[in-house]
Design a protein around this motif. Structure first.
Motif, PDB file in Angstrom:
ATOM      1  N   GLN A  71       0.826  -1.283  -0.017  1.00 53.50           N
ATOM      2  CA  GLN A  71      -0.164  -0.122   0.048  1.00 53.50           C
ATOM      3  C   GLN A  71       0.866   1.270  -0.004  1.00 53.50           C
ATOM      4  N   GLN A  72       1.864   1.342   0.669  1.00 53.76           N
ATOM      5  CA  GLN A  72       2.912   2.575   0.552  1.00 53.76           C
ATOM      6  C   GLN A  72       3.439   2.450  -0.609  1.00 53.76           C
ATOM      7  N   ALA A  73       3.745   1.425  -1.353  1.00 56.55           N
ATOM      8  CA  ALA A  73       4.218   1.348  -2.747  1.00 56.55           C
ATOM      9  C   ALA A  73       3.309   2.013  -3.562  1.00 56.55           C
ATOM     10  N   GLU A  74       2.076   1.765  -3.355  1.00 60.77           N
ATOM     11  CA  GLU A  74       0.974   2.291  -4.339  1.00 60.77           C
ATOM     12  C   GLU A  74       0.735   3.536  -4.010  1.00 60.77           C
ATOM     13  N   VAL A  75       0.925   4.284  -2.776  1.00 61.95           N
ATOM     14  CA  VAL A  75       0.522   5.595  -2.561  1.00 61.95           C
ATOM     15  C   VAL A  75       1.852   6.426  -3.304  1.00 61.95           C
ATOM     16  N   LEU A  76       3.049   5.936  -3.192  1.00 59.42           N
ATOM     17  CA  LEU A  76       4.030   6.499  -3.622  1.00 59.42           C
ATOM     18  C   LEU A  76       4.014   6.516  -5.242  1.00 59.42           C
ATOM     19  N   ALA A  77       3.678   5.507  -5.746  1.00 63.01           N
ATOM     20  CA  ALA A  77       3.376   5.315  -7.265  1.00 63.01           C
ATOM     21  C   ALA A  77       2.297   6.261  -7.712  1.00 63.01           C
ATOM     22  N   PHE A  78       1.393   6.361  -7.093  1.00 57.69           N
ATOM     23  CA  PHE A  78       0.320   7.432  -7.376  1.00 57.69           C
ATOM     24  C   PHE A  78       0.798   8.647  -7.430  1.00 57.69           C
ATOM     25  N   ALA A  94       6.417   2.143 -12.334  1.00 53.69           N
ATOM     26  CA  ALA A  94       6.263   3.074 -11.046  1.00 53.69           C
ATOM     27  C   ALA A  94       5.918   2.069  -9.850  1.00 53.69           C
ATOM     28  N   ILE A  95       5.363   1.242  -9.758  1.00 52.85           N
ATOM     29  CA  ILE A  95       4.943   0.440  -8.648  1.00 52.85           C
ATOM     30  C   ILE A  95       6.290  -0.283  -8.393  1.00 52.85           C
ATOM     31  N   GLU A  96       7.110  -1.027  -9.325  1.00 49.52           N
ATOM     32  CA  GLU A  96       8.441  -1.676  -8.918  1.00 49.52           C
ATOM     33  C   GLU A  96       9.399  -0.887  -8.356  1.00 49.52           C
ATOM     34  N   GLU A  97       9.626   0.344  -8.767  1.00 49.05           N
ATOM     35  CA  GLU A  97      10.440   1.449  -8.509  1.00 49.05           C
ATOM     36  C   GLU A  97       9.858   1.749  -6.838  1.00 49.05           C
ATOM     37  N   ALA A  98       8.706   2.084  -6.763  1.00 50.26           N
ATOM     38  CA  ALA A  98       7.911   2.309  -5.604  1.00 50.26           C
ATOM     39  C   ALA A  98       8.319   1.242  -4.380  1.00 50.26           C
ATOM     40  N   THR A  99       8.213   0.095  -4.984  1.00 42.32           N
ATOM     41  CA  THR A  99       8.274  -1.105  -4.141  1.00 42.32           C
ATOM     42  C   THR A  99       9.726  -0.938  -3.499  1.00 42.32           C
ATOM     43  N   ASP A 100      10.719  -0.776  -4.393  1.00 45.18           N
ATOM     44  CA  ASP A 100      12.108  -0.867  -4.127  1.00 45.18           C
ATOM     45  C   ASP A 100      12.288   0.293  -3.015  1.00 45.18           C
TER      46      ASP A 100
END
Length: 139
Positions: A71-78, A94-100
Motif C-alpha cells: 500500500q505504501q508503494a501504491e501511494v508513492l506510485a500514485f 512505477a510500482i516496481e520502483e516504489a516497492t524498491d
C-alpha cells in the motif's frame, strides 16, 4: 483499476496531507516584517496557520506507517504519476520502483517531503479514474 489501498484510506491520507501542508513552514524571499512571519524557531509560517502543530505531521506519518508495504508503494506510485514522473501507462514500472523505495525504508519520508502531497496523490488517482468524491469529509 482497483487499488490495493482502500479508497477511504487514500482519501484520509489526502485530508491529513492538506492539513499538514496548510501549516508547513514556508520560505519567504520578501523583506517582510519578521514579527508577522516568524514562528517559534524564526521560520516563516504559511499564511494559513500561525503556529506549527506537530500532531498533524504525526497523524500523517502514522497513517502512512500503518499501511502495508504494498500500500505504501501504491501511494508513492500514485504520487509519482500525479507529479508526472511516470505516466499511467507506466504503472508497473512505477510500482516496481516504489516497492524498491519502500524496501529501503525511505518511502514515508519521501512522501512527507513531497511538495503538494495531497494534490499529486489526487492527480495520480485521477489518472486511474479514482476520486474522493462522496468519501467522508472530502465529499
Amino acid at each position: 483499476m482497483d487499488p490495493v489501498t482502500p479508497l477511504d484510506t487514500l482519501c484520509r491520507i489526502i485530508l491529513r496531507a492538506r492539513e499538514y501542508e496548510a501549516q508547513v513552514p514556508g520560505n519567504y524571499d520578501d523583506d517582510e516584517d519578521a514579527d508577522e512571519v516568524d514562528g517559534e524557531d524564526g521560520e516563516a509560517l504559511s499564511a494559513l496557520q500561525d503556529s506549527i502543530n506537530t500532531s498533524v505531521e504525526d497523524e500523517l506519518r502514522t497513517s502512512l506507517d500503518d499501511l502495508a508495504e504494498d500500500q505504501q508503494a501504491e501511494v508513492l506510485a500514485f504520487c509519482w504519476v500525479g507529479q508526472g514522473t511516470y505516466e499511467a501507462a507506466d504503472w508497473d514500472e512505477a510500482i516496481e520502483e516504489a516497492t524498491d523505495e519502500v524496501s529501503s525504508g525511505g518511502a514515508v519520508d519521501e512522501l512527507l517531503e513531497m511538495p503538494m502531497l495531497a494534490s499529486v496523490l489526487e492527480a495520480g488517482m485521477a489518472a486511474f479514474d479514482l476520486s474522493c468524491d462522496g468519501i467522508g469529509d472530502l465529499s
